[in-house]
Write an enzyme that holds these catalytic residues in place. Structure first.
Site, mmCIF file in Angstrom:
data_model
loop_
_atom_site.group_PDB
_atom_site.id
_atom_site.type_symbol
_atom_site.label_atom_id
_atom_site.label_comp_id
_atom_site.label_asym_id
_atom_site.label_seq_id
_atom_site.Cartn_x
_atom_site.Cartn_y
_atom_site.Cartn_z
ATOM 1 N N ASP A 178 0.915 -1.051 0.005
ATOM 2 C CA ASP A 178 0.065 0.049 0.008
ATOM 3 C C ASP A 178 0.992 1.187 -0.009
ATOM 4 O OD1 ASP A 178 -2.250 2.046 1.035
ATOM 5 O OD2 ASP A 178 -3.239 0.261 1.018
ATOM 6 N N ASP A 187 -1.195 4.088 18.233
ATOM 7 C CA ASP A 187 -2.188 2.748 18.162
ATOM 8 C C ASP A 187 -1.494 1.935 17.063
ATOM 9 O OD1 ASP A 187 -4.323 2.584 19.578
ATOM 10 O OD2 ASP A 187 -5.546 4.080 18.493
ATOM 11 N N HIS A 235 -3.737 6.548 3.679
ATOM 12 C CA HIS A 235 -4.421 5.362 3.237
ATOM 13 C C HIS A 235 -3.753 4.104 3.941
ATOM 14 C CE1 HIS A 235 -5.465 1.956 0.303
ATOM 15 N NE2 HIS A 235 -6.824 2.870 0.393
ATOM 16 N N ASN A 248 -5.643 0.058 23.517
ATOM 17 C CA ASN A 248 -5.161 0.905 24.629
ATOM 18 C C ASN A 248 -6.157 1.764 25.007
ATOM 19 O OD1 ASN A 248 -5.057 2.323 22.507
ATOM 20 N ND2 ASN A 248 -2.699 2.334 22.481
ATOM 21 N N ALA A 343 -7.888 -7.887 -8.490
ATOM 22 C CA ALA A 343 -8.785 -8.823 -7.945
ATOM 23 C C ALA A 343 -9.137 -9.805 -8.816
ATOM 24 C CB ALA A 343 -10.331 -7.917 -7.598
ATOM 25 N N TYR A 345 -7.462 -11.722 -10.944
ATOM 26 C CA TYR A 345 -6.425 -12.962 -10.768
ATOM 27 C C TYR A 345 -7.105 -13.950 -10.156
ATOM 28 C CZ TYR A 345 -3.223 -9.326 -12.726
ATOM 29 O OH TYR A 345 -2.550 -8.585 -13.457
ATOM 30 N N SER A 410 -10.922 -0.545 -0.139
ATOM 31 C CA SER A 410 -9.868 -0.556 0.759
ATOM 32 C C SER A 410 -10.026 -0.701 2.088
ATOM 33 C CB SER A 410 -9.335 0.814 0.173
ATOM 34 O OG SER A 410 -8.530 0.986 -0.883
#
Ligand code: CA
Ligand code: CA
Length: 464
Positions: A178, A187, A235, A248, A343, A345, A410
């Site tokens: 990505d 986080d 992203h 947390n 996608a 494939y 995504s």
């Protein structure tokens, strides 16, 4: 720090800069990068803006002489930009590698000329991929992580798994192919992978994988080890939070409270190319082959047309037992009729007169909203998409300890990648095939997905 000698910068500038810059963060990004399925063996057209201008990826047949290769390049006045021969290709028995070349002609004309030469195995565009999400306005501040909950049947029910003390494992690794991940985020930091085979900042490729000082992964776009480059890595940072946001007292929590995420950055400010996607996929495969416990890669991006080079890389991941979890795409179209890559494939493709079998390590993900509807933007496919997952109003991490809500396939995809890691944490000997079957067999069947995907259901990790 020294840069790896293995990879030469591609010289890719900004063919799609305008497209990327025009993507408003206030609306759902439309993935315009799909193409008609070429069932009749005719070449489907892909817009020139979706490939790097004046470039192609070329593979020569075994035994092609240097003279013949140079003659081929000379015929179209081509210049070699980069020779791509990854350790994963070498390990798989490949001998030829790929040439990324540039030339003065337009891509279609150059490809025709190349494909007519007898010693060319294949020649294809260097496609440009874009991520498949964008934010919605305003940001959520109420912590409504509906995708994690059991409040409705449409959430993944991760909180049910958590109450059974199934919260992931730091022994399980996933790759995020990505943009980069903010590995200092409050986080994310302790769930970001550290390469155990690498000594930081000594300028040496200690683990001999072809990349110097790849501590957190690699930036294939910038060709350096700095996988986080700032606010534009939103992203990738958002995707990572859904997979493995730390439990947390601040911010969000991911499907896994404990996991290790490898950052494979190949999407830059102008998207990512086929050449860099291949290197990223092969990088992950090589880590797996070296013994890193990589379960899956998350692939929330798409574009271009069928690429035999990328298909081959995902096939090598398949052979190594790494799941390739991919977004269905954001054009709202049926992938059974209009192919979307990577996608598609996952299903049989016909390309230049040959048939390429679907790759069994793939899981393709559509997006649903909190009311269970298929998101209006989500692509789907009764044969080509496997399941739905939360992809509307998904709250997650953003660079510099911030947070925001994004929409997209995504965002659906990392819920499934997170599920793969969560399953593996509790089933340490499970193979890729077993993990995939567990995910597909445990979906919650919902009417909005009937006939829209192979399972007719949405992700549930309640039993993981
Ligand atoms: Ca290394
Ligand atoms: Ca960088």
């Amino acid at each position: 720090m020294k840069k790896s000698k293995l990879i030469i910068a591609t010289g890719f500038i900004a063919a799609s800069m305008l497209f990327f810059a025009s993507c408003s963060k206030d609306k759902i990004e439309v993935n315009t990068l799909s193409q008609p399925l070429n069932n009749n063996l005719t070449e489907a057209s892909v817009a020139p803006s979706n490939m790097v201008a004046n470039q192609a990826l070329v593979k020569f047949k075994t035994g092609t002489s240097v003279g013949a290769r140079n003659e081929a390049f000379a015929k179209i006045s081509a210049k070699m930009e980069e020779f791509i021969f990854t350790k994963t290709m070498e390990a798989s028995g490949e001998t030829q590698g790929l040439y990324l070349i540039s030339f003065p002609a337009a891509v279609p004309q150059a490809l025709v000329a190349l494909q007519n030469m007898p010693f060319i195995e294949f020649a294809e565009p260097n496609y440009i991929y874009q991520h498949t999400a964008t934010s919605v306005d305003p940001f959520f501040t109420n912590g409504s992580l509906w995708g994690m909950t059991n409040t409705s049947i449409y959430g993944t029910g991760a909180n049910v798994a958590w109450t059974n003390n199934h919260t992931g494992s730091s022994e399980v690794v996933v790759a995020v192919i990505d943009e980069g991940i903010d590995n200092q985020h409050q986080d994310l930091s302790s769930n970001c992978w550290n390469n155990p085979g690498e000594t930081p900042n000594d300028g040496i490729d200690n683990d001999n994988n072809g990349y110097n000082d790849d501590m957190y992964g690699w930036d294939f776009d910038g060709n350096n080890n700095t996988t986080f480059d700032g606010a534009n890595d939103d992203h990738g940072t958002h995707v990572a939070g859904t997979i493995g946001g730390i439990s947390n007292t601040v911010g969000i929590v991911g499907i896994n409270w404990n996991v290790k995420m490898v950052s494979c950055k190949f999407l830059g400010s102008s998207g990512g190319t086929t050449a860099n996607a291949i290197k990223a996929v092969d990088y992950v495969t090589a880590l797996k082959t070296k013994g890193i416990n990589i379960v899956a890669s998350n692939n929330s991006w798409g574009g271009g047309g069928f690429s035999l080079a990328l298909y081959s890389a995902i096939s090598r991941a398949n052979n190594a037992g790494v799941l390739f979890i991919a977004a269905a795409g954001n054009s709202g179209t049926n992938n059974d009729n209009t192919a979307s890559f990577p996608a598609n494939y996952s299903i049989t493709n016909k390309y230049q007169g040959k048939t390429y079998a679907g790759l069994s390590n793939m899981i393709v993900v559509a997006a649903i909203a909190s009311n269970g509807t298929l998101a209006s933007f989500s692509q789907y496919g009764a044969k080509s998409v496997h399941l739905g997952a939360p992809g509307v109003n998904i709250f997650s991490s953003l660079p510099y300890n911030s947070y925001g809500s994004y929409n997209g396939t995504s965002m659906a995809t990392p819920h499934v990648t997170g599920a793969a890691a969560l399953y593996k944490a509790n089933n340490s000997s499970a193979s890729a095939a077993t993990i995939k079957a567990a995910i597909l067999n445990s979906v919650t069947k919902i009417s909005s997905l009937t006939g829209k995907c192979t399972t007719g259901g949405c992700l549930s990790v309640r039993s993981f």
